[in-house]
Design a protein around this motif. Structure first.
Motif, PDB file in Angstrom:
ATOM      1  N   TYR A  39       7.604  -2.299   3.054  1.00  0.00           N
ATOM      2  CA  TYR A  39       7.019  -3.402   2.289  1.00  0.00           C
ATOM      3  C   TYR A  39       6.777  -2.970   0.843  1.00  0.00           C
ATOM      4  O   TYR A  39       6.547  -1.785   0.564  1.00  0.00           O
ATOM      5  CB  TYR A  39       5.684  -3.842   2.914  1.00  0.00           C
ATOM      6  N   VAL A  40       6.813  -3.960  -0.065  1.00  0.00           N
ATOM      7  CA  VAL A  40       6.442  -3.750  -1.456  1.00  0.00           C
ATOM      8  C   VAL A  40       5.284  -4.668  -1.777  1.00  0.00           C
ATOM      9  O   VAL A  40       5.116  -5.742  -1.172  1.00  0.00           O
ATOM     10  CB  VAL A  40       7.629  -4.008  -2.409  1.00  0.00           C
ATOM     11  N   GLY A  41       4.440  -4.251  -2.715  1.00  0.00           N
ATOM     12  CA  GLY A  41       3.285  -5.054  -3.120  1.00  0.00           C
ATOM     13  C   GLY A  41       2.924  -4.733  -4.553  1.00  0.00           C
ATOM     14  O   GLY A  41       3.748  -4.281  -5.349  1.00  0.00           O
ATOM     15  N   GLU A  42       1.627  -4.925  -4.884  1.00  0.00           N
ATOM     16  CA  GLU A  42       1.179  -4.754  -6.251  1.00  0.00           C
ATOM     17  C   GLU A  42      -0.079  -3.907  -6.283  1.00  0.00           C
ATOM     18  O   GLU A  42      -0.970  -4.060  -5.421  1.00  0.00           O
ATOM     19  CB  GLU A  42       0.898  -6.103  -6.907  1.00  0.00           C
ATOM     20  N   GLY A  43      -0.181  -3.032  -7.256  1.00  0.00           N
ATOM     21  CA  GLY A  43      -1.371  -2.255  -7.504  1.00  0.00           C
ATOM     22  C   GLY A  43      -1.883  -2.519  -8.900  1.00  0.00           C
ATOM     23  O   GLY A  43      -1.096  -2.672  -9.842  1.00  0.00           O
ATOM     24  N   SER A  44      -3.205  -2.576  -9.044  1.00  0.00           N
ATOM     25  CA  SER A  44      -3.779  -2.878 -10.351  1.00  0.00           C
ATOM     26  C   SER A  44      -5.110  -2.178 -10.506  1.00  0.00           C
ATOM     27  O   SER A  44      -5.725  -1.749  -9.518  1.00  0.00           O
ATOM     28  CB  SER A  44      -3.940  -4.389 -10.522  1.00  0.00           C
ATOM     29  N   ASN A  45      -5.562  -2.069 -11.754  1.00  0.00           N
ATOM     30  CA  ASN A  45      -6.851  -1.483 -12.078  1.00  0.00           C
ATOM     31  C   ASN A  45      -7.683  -2.494 -12.851  1.00  0.00           C
ATOM     32  O   ASN A  45      -7.152  -3.313 -13.640  1.00  0.00           O
ATOM     33  CB  ASN A  45      -6.670  -0.211 -12.917  1.00  0.00           C
ATOM     34  N   VAL A  46      -8.984  -2.476 -12.623  1.00  0.00           N
ATOM     35  CA  VAL A  46      -9.893  -3.417 -13.286  1.00  0.00           C
ATOM     36  C   VAL A  46      -9.844  -3.183 -14.791  1.00  0.00           C
ATOM     37  O   VAL A  46      -9.900  -2.035 -15.276  1.00  0.00           O
ATOM     38  CB  VAL A  46     -11.336  -3.235 -12.746  1.00  0.00           C
ATOM     39  N   GLY A  47      -9.721  -4.279 -15.510  1.00  0.00           N
ATOM     40  CA  GLY A  47      -9.681  -4.187 -16.975  1.00  0.00           C
ATOM     41  C   GLY A  47      -8.287  -4.034 -17.514  1.00  0.00           C
ATOM     42  O   GLY A  47      -8.083  -4.048 -18.728  1.00  0.00           O
ATOM     43  N   VAL A  48      -7.310  -3.856 -16.662  1.00  0.00           N
ATOM     44  CA  VAL A  48      -5.909  -3.741 -17.082  1.00  0.00           C
ATOM     45  C   VAL A  48      -5.173  -4.947 -16.540  1.00  0.00           C
ATOM     46  O   VAL A  48      -5.162  -5.185 -15.325  1.00  0.00           O
ATOM     47  CB  VAL A  48      -5.270  -2.438 -16.564  1.00  0.00           C
ATOM     48  N   GLY A  49      -4.580  -5.723 -17.409  1.00  0.00           N
ATOM     49  CA  GLY A  49      -3.966  -6.973 -16.973  1.00  0.00           C
ATOM     50  C   GLY A  49      -2.709  -6.778 -16.168  1.00  0.00           C
ATOM     51  O   GLY A  49      -2.420  -7.530 -15.249  1.00  0.00           O
ATOM     52  N   ALA A  50      -1.903  -5.764 -16.478  1.00  0.00           N
ATOM     53  CA  ALA A  50      -0.602  -5.585 -15.832  1.00  0.00           C
ATOM     54  C   ALA A  50      -0.777  -5.035 -14.415  1.00  0.00           C
ATOM     55  O   ALA A  50      -1.746  -4.334 -14.111  1.00  0.00           O
ATOM     56  CB  ALA A  50       0.262  -4.650 -16.666  1.00  0.00           C
ATOM     57  N   THR A  51       0.159  -5.376 -13.564  1.00  0.00           N
ATOM     58  CA  THR A  51       0.203  -4.821 -12.200  1.00  0.00           C
ATOM     59  C   THR A  51       1.399  -3.895 -12.072  1.00  0.00           C
ATOM     60  O   THR A  51       2.373  -4.007 -12.827  1.00  0.00           O
ATOM     61  CB  THR A  51       0.310  -5.937 -11.153  1.00  0.00           C
ATOM     62  N   THR A  52       1.317  -3.014 -11.112  1.00  0.00           N
ATOM     63  CA  THR A  52       2.377  -2.023 -10.884  1.00  0.00           C
ATOM     64  C   THR A  52       2.926  -2.198  -9.472  1.00  0.00           C
ATOM     65  O   THR A  52       2.147  -2.356  -8.527  1.00  0.00           O
ATOM     66  CB  THR A  52       1.831  -0.601 -11.044  1.00  0.00           C
ATOM     67  N   PRO A  53       4.246  -2.175  -9.291  1.00  0.00           N
ATOM     68  CA  PRO A  53       4.787  -2.287  -7.928  1.00  0.00           C
ATOM     69  C   PRO A  53       4.362  -1.082  -7.063  1.00  0.00           C
ATOM     70  O   PRO A  53       4.342   0.052  -7.540  1.00  0.00           O
ATOM     71  CB  PRO A  53       6.308  -2.302  -8.143  1.00  0.00           C
ATOM     72  N   ILE A  54       4.017  -1.363  -5.846  1.00  0.00           N
ATOM     73  CA  ILE A  54       3.688  -0.309  -4.879  1.00  0.00           C
ATOM     74  C   ILE A  54       4.530  -0.523  -3.635  1.00  0.00           C
ATOM     75  O   ILE A  54       5.099  -1.609  -3.428  1.00  0.00           O
ATOM     76  CB  ILE A  54       2.193  -0.302  -4.511  1.00  0.00           C
ATOM     77  N   SER A  55       4.613   0.499  -2.776  1.00  0.00           N
ATOM     78  CA  SER A  55       5.390   0.389  -1.530  1.00  0.00           C
ATOM     79  C   SER A  55       4.641   1.101  -0.409  1.00  0.00           C
ATOM     80  O   SER A  55       3.930   2.077  -0.638  1.00  0.00           O
ATOM     81  CB  SER A  55       6.788   0.986  -1.691  1.00  0.00           C
ATOM     82  N   SER A  56       4.832   0.575   0.796  1.00  0.00           N
ATOM     83  CA  SER A  56       4.240   1.189   2.003  1.00  0.00           C
ATOM     84  C   SER A  56       5.207   1.009   3.161  1.00  0.00           C
ATOM     85  O   SER A  56       6.070   0.115   3.143  1.00  0.00           O
ATOM     86  CB  SER A  56       2.895   0.546   2.345  1.00  0.00           C
ATOM     87  N   ARG A  57       5.050   1.873   4.152  1.00  0.00           N
ATOM     88  CA  ARG A  57       5.896   1.794   5.348  1.00  0.00           C
ATOM     89  C   ARG A  57       5.006   1.751   6.587  1.00  0.00           C
ATOM     90  O   ARG A  57       3.999   2.485   6.687  1.00  0.00           O
ATOM     91  CB  ARG A  57       6.832   3.003   5.439  1.00  0.00           C
ATOM     92  N   VAL A  58       5.384   0.887   7.518  1.00  0.00           N
ATOM     93  CA  VAL A  58       4.670   0.759   8.801  1.00  0.00           C
ATOM     94  C   VAL A  58       5.488   1.470   9.879  1.00  0.00           C
ATOM     95  O   VAL A  58       6.672   1.161  10.070  1.00  0.00           O
ATOM     96  CB  VAL A  58       4.462  -0.719   9.189  1.00  0.00           C
ATOM     97  N   GLU A  59       4.877   2.442  10.556  1.00  0.00           N
ATOM     98  CA  GLU A  59       5.530   3.187  11.636  1.00  0.00           C
ATOM     99  C   GLU A  59       4.918   2.809  12.983  1.00  0.00           C
ATOM    100  O   GLU A  59       3.709   2.593  13.085  1.00  0.00           O
ATOM    101  CB  GLU A  59       5.376   4.692  11.423  1.00  0.00           C
ATOM    102  N   GLY A  60       5.770   2.759  14.010  1.00  0.00           N
ATOM    103  CA  GLY A  60       5.289   2.499  15.374  1.00  0.00           C
ATOM    104  C   GLY A  60       4.980   1.045  15.651  1.00  0.00           C
ATOM    105  O   GLY A  60       4.130   0.733  16.494  1.00  0.00           O
ATOM    106  N   ALA A  61       5.648   0.118  14.938  1.00  0.00           N
ATOM    107  CA  ALA A  61       5.367  -1.299  15.145  1.00  0.00           C
ATOM    108  C   ALA A  61       5.914  -1.748  16.496  1.00  0.00           C
ATOM    109  O   ALA A  61       7.080  -1.528  16.824  1.00  0.00           O
ATOM    110  CB  ALA A  61       5.973  -2.125  14.019  1.00  0.00           C
ATOM    111  N   GLY A  62       5.081  -2.358  17.285  1.00  0.00           N
ATOM    112  CA  GLY A  62       5.473  -2.878  18.592  1.00  0.00           C
ATOM    113  C   GLY A  62       4.397  -3.804  19.113  1.00  0.00           C
ATOM    114  O   GLY A  62       3.349  -4.006  18.478  1.00  0.00           O
TER     115      GLY A  62
END
Length: 452
Positions: free
Chosen positions: A201-224
């Motif tokens: 999956y891809v998503g968004e990461g951001s910091n308070v006071g900073v308008g721009a967001t940064t792409p983030i990624s995560s992986r899910v293991e063992g889905a069932g």
């Protein structure tokens, strides 16, 4: 959640108790099921991270399939499951949920030996589309004006969020039971395990006071997922013709009319014989012969050969009772080494046993080829070692003198004392042990066998 699933499985097992039997039919069918299911425990790694433990929720499934008439079915199956995954890694300010939609092609086998009940098993392969909605927010530091403390589930940013879908190849195994409510309508209850594997999956990461967001990624293991559902299956195939009534004949064959049974021949009366065989009444059983070992045969030639033993004198016999009585002389001369033991009262160099015990030694020198007679004295541990050594030598010397006095050549007799160094029964120091106060007379033959 686990208690609810176990209760549902138990109820299903009770409903699946076997009843009567029916045959499978050929044709198309449709199916719809609803139930309860839960995702397996999963690990989320990457920018948004943490392990999750799912809470069970509703599940629905529809399918269309074809029964081939030989207990096999092929089915296209669609299933949807909603699950709240809870907090990431049990951390505050985090949450995740997942919605999965599965499309599978299943091969299913029905067992038709249980009457109206039809247990079945199956397996399928296809695709799973899983939508993940997850977030993690930073914590206040507790100090006014201080920066926020990033959440352990999102260390690189104040806020991490994912709301995306990913599709992966998936497989499932199925076990269930159907019950024929009518010729075409089946009550269908089933359990299935779905394995989706890994999802990205891809998503968004951001910091308070900073308008721009940064792409983030995560992986899910063992889905069932584990899913339990019940519903109805409707068969479009033609209704099976009623089975004809069959009658059993005397020979086990079955006919639709008893008049078609073959004529029954006259009954033969059989008699059981002693050897397990059977003969017709009026005929004689095989002759009964008792063998030496008590077994019973019909032919004496089939009796087992009777084993023999070798007696003390080399002769053969069927048992020891048939052997000749062993002579006294033979018992003296049959072993290359023999021994006589004389025991003593405490602190005594002579023993009342000496005369009786050395008689066999004297007899051996008369009838056997005696090479030498070794006399060894011993003591217990009571007293000093030096004293005990002298006492053991006196005991051995006393026996040696008596042997010579009785006619044994002094060249044949050797005498020595061991003191308390070779105990028969190990004890501590200063123990009066009768078994250790002894003299051993050891006879060595140059060859065995009686010579006189």
């Amino acid at each position: 959640m686990k208690l609810q699933l176990l209760t549902a499985v138990a109820v299903t097992a009770l409903m699946a108790m076997p009843s009567l039997a029916s045959a499978d039919e050929q044709g198309w069918y449709v199916r719809g099921n609803i139930g309860y299911g839960g995702m397996t425990d999963m690990d989320i790694t990457g920018d948004l991270t943490g392990d999750v433990e799912a809470e069970a929720n509703a599940a629905v499934s529809i399918g269309i399939g074809y029964a081939f008439g030989n207990d096999w079915r092929l089915e296209l199956d669609g299933t949807r499951l909603w699950n709240d995954l809870g907090a990431l890694g049990q951390w505050a300010n985090t949450n995740a949920d997942m919605r999965t939609t599965n499309l599978m092609m299943n091969a299913i086998y029905d067992f038709d030996d249980f009457g109206a009940w039809r247990p079945y098993i199956g397996a399928g392969v296809g695709f799973s589309k899983a939508n993940l909605s997850a977030f993690a927010h930073a914590f206040p530091s507790g100090n006014p004006g201080a920066p926020l403390v990033n959440n352990p589930g999102c260390l690189g940013y104040n806020i991490c969020a994912i709301d995306r879908s990913d599709t992966a190849v998936a497989w499932q195994v199925i076990a269930g039971v159907g019950y024929d409510l009518t010729e075409r309508l089946v009550w269908d209850t089933q359990y299935r395990y779905v394995n989706t594997g890994g999802l990205d999956y891809v998503g968004e990461g951001s910091n308070v006071g900073v308008g721009a967001t940064t792409p983030i990624s995560s992986r899910v293991e063992g889905a069932g997922a584990h899913i339990l559902m019940t519903g109805l299956r409707y068969k479009f195939g033609a209704q099976a013709a009623p089975a004809p009534t069959l009658y059993s004949c005397w020979n086990g064959s079955q006919v639709e009319n008893l008049s078609a049974c073959p004529a029954e021949p006259p009954k033969v009366v059989w008699v059981d014989c002693w050897d397990g065989s059977q003969v017709e009444s009026g005929n004689a059983c095989p002759v009964q012969i008792t063998c030496w070992d008590g077994s019973i045969v019909s032919d004496a030639a089939t009796c087992a050969a009777q084993p023999t033993i070798t007696c003390w004198d080399g002769s053969l016999a069927y048992n020891t009772a048939s052997c000749p009585v062993e002579s006294y002389e033979y018992s003296l001369c049959s072993n290359a080494y023999s021994q006589e033991i004389i025991y003593y009262d405490f602190d005594k160099p002579q023993s009342a046993e000496t005369q009786g015990k050395i008689q066999r030694v004297i007899d051996a020198t008369r009838h056997c080829a005696v090479g030498n007679v070794n006399v060894v004295g011993h003591t217990d541990t009571s007293g000093s070692a030096a004293y005990n050594l002298g006492l053991s030598k006196r005991r051995a010397a006393d026996v040696s003198k008596e042997l010579v006095r009785q006619g044994i050549s002094s060249d044949m007799v050797t005498s020595e004392g061991k003191g308390e160094t070779q105990l028969f029964l190990e004890t501590g120091d200063g123990v009066r042990e009768p078994l250790n106060r002894r003299t051993e007379v050891i006879i060595s033959l140059s060859r065995t066998g009686v010579v006189n």
